[in-house]
Design a protein around this motif. Structure first.
Motif, short mmCIF file in Angstrom:
data_model
loop_
_atom_site.label_atom_id
_atom_site.label_comp_id
_atom_site.label_asym_id
_atom_site.label_seq_id
_atom_site.Cartn_x
_atom_site.Cartn_y
_atom_site.Cartn_z
N HIS A 4 0.85 -1.18 0.00
CA HIS A 4 0.00 0.00 0.00
C HIS A 4 0.89 1.23 0.00
O HIS A 4 1.91 1.29 0.69
N THR A 6 0.89 5.78 -0.66
CA THR A 6 0.21 7.05 -0.87
C THR A 6 1.17 7.98 -1.58
O THR A 6 2.31 8.16 -1.14
N VAL A 8 1.73 11.80 -3.72
CA VAL A 8 1.27 13.15 -4.00
C VAL A 8 2.05 13.63 -5.20
O VAL A 8 3.29 13.66 -5.17
N ILE A 76 -3.67 13.44 -4.76
CA ILE A 76 -3.20 12.46 -3.78
C ILE A 76 -3.81 11.12 -4.19
O ILE A 76 -5.03 11.03 -4.36
N VAL A 77 -2.97 10.11 -4.34
CA VAL A 77 -3.42 8.79 -4.76
C VAL A 77 -3.00 7.78 -3.70
O VAL A 77 -1.84 7.72 -3.32
N ALA A 78 -3.95 6.99 -3.23
CA ALA A 78 -3.66 5.89 -2.32
C ALA A 78 -4.05 4.60 -3.02
O ALA A 78 -5.11 4.52 -3.65
N ALA A 100 -5.33 2.20 -7.90
CA ALA A 100 -5.82 3.20 -6.94
C ALA A 100 -7.04 2.72 -6.17
O ALA A 100 -7.96 2.13 -6.73
N ASP A 101 -7.02 2.98 -4.86
CA ASP A 101 -8.16 2.74 -3.99
C ASP A 101 -8.89 4.05 -3.66
O ASP A 101 -10.07 4.04 -3.36
N ASP A 106 -5.21 17.72 -4.28
CA ASP A 106 -4.39 18.26 -3.20
C ASP A 106 -4.84 19.69 -2.97
O ASP A 106 -4.58 20.58 -3.79
#
Length: 180
Positions: A4, A6, A8, A76-78, A100-101, A106
Motif C-alpha cells: 500500500h 500514498t 502526491v 493524492i493517490v492511495a 488506486a483505492d 491536493d
C-alpha cells in the motif's frame, strides 16, 4: 504481492478511458512525483528526481476519475503498488504501477468542489444483497441514523431539525453547505 502506498504528485496527461476484458471501465493516467528540497547554499527550493507511476482506477472510482481529473492537477493517490519488470529487444526495466483505492485533489494548491454521483442500480442491488434489512435505517440509507430521515442540507433553503440529546429540542438552520 503488493504494497500500500500514498503518492502526491501531478497528473501527466488527461486520464484515458480503457476497459477490462469483461467491458468494465478503467481510468488510466501517469502520475509524476517530484522530490523538492531547500538548498541552503543557494537559498532556494530546487527540484530533485522525478518518479513516474502508471495509475489504474477501476469501477465507479474510475468513472469519477475520468470526470474529475485533468492534466497538470495536483492529486493524492492511495493504492496498491506493483513493480513490473519489462523487456524489449533494445532494453529492459521496471515499471511502477498503482491500482488506486482512493484519489483526491491536493487542496494545498487550489479549491475543489465535491458533487455526489448517482449510484447505479447494479451497485445498489449489490449493497442490498450484502446487508440484512435490520442493518438499514428507514429511508434505505445504510449510513443514516435510525429515525426520520432529515432533509438534505445541500438543498436550497433546507432546514434540518436536530433533537438534542438533552432536554429541549433545537432547530439548526443549514444553508448551502456540504457535509464534508
Amino acid at each position: 504481492m503488493s504494497d500500500h502506498i500514498t503518492l502526491v504528485g501531478n497528473v501527466v496527461g488527461d486520464p484515458e478511458e480503457r476497459a477490462t476484458r469483461g467491458g468494465d471501465p478503467i481510468a488510466a493516467f501517469r502520475l509524476a512525483v517530484s522530490e523538492r528540497r531547500f538548498d541552503r547554499e543557494r537559498g532556494q527550493w530546487v527540484d530533485g528526481h522525478t518518479n513516474y507511476y502508471a495509475v489504474s482506477v477501476f469501477g465507479e472510482l474510475g468513472r469519477n476519475t475520468l470526470a474529475s481529473l485533468h492534466k497538470g492537477e495536483r492529486v493524492i493517490v492511495a493504492g496498491r503498488l506493483r513493480l513490473r519488470e519489462w523487456e524489449t529487444d533494445v532494453k529492459r526495466g521496471v515499471s511502477a504501477d498503482v491500482a488506486a483505492d482512493a484519489i483526491g485533489h491536493d487542496l494545498r494548491w487550489g479549491a475543489s468542489t465535491f458533487r455526489r454521483t448517482a449510484r447505479s442500480a447494479a451497485a445498489a442491488d449489490a449493497d442490498s444483497s450484502n446487508s440484512s434489512a435490520n442493518d438499514i435505517a428507514p429511508g434505505g440509507d445504510a449510513w443514516a441514523v435510525p429515525g426520520e430521515a432529515p432533509a438534505d442540507p445541500r438543498d436550497d433553503g433546507a432546514t434540518v431539525a436536530v433533537a438534542a440529546a438533552h432536554e429541549s429540542p433545537a432547530l439548526v438552520e443549514v444553508g448551502d453547505t456540504t457535509p464534508f
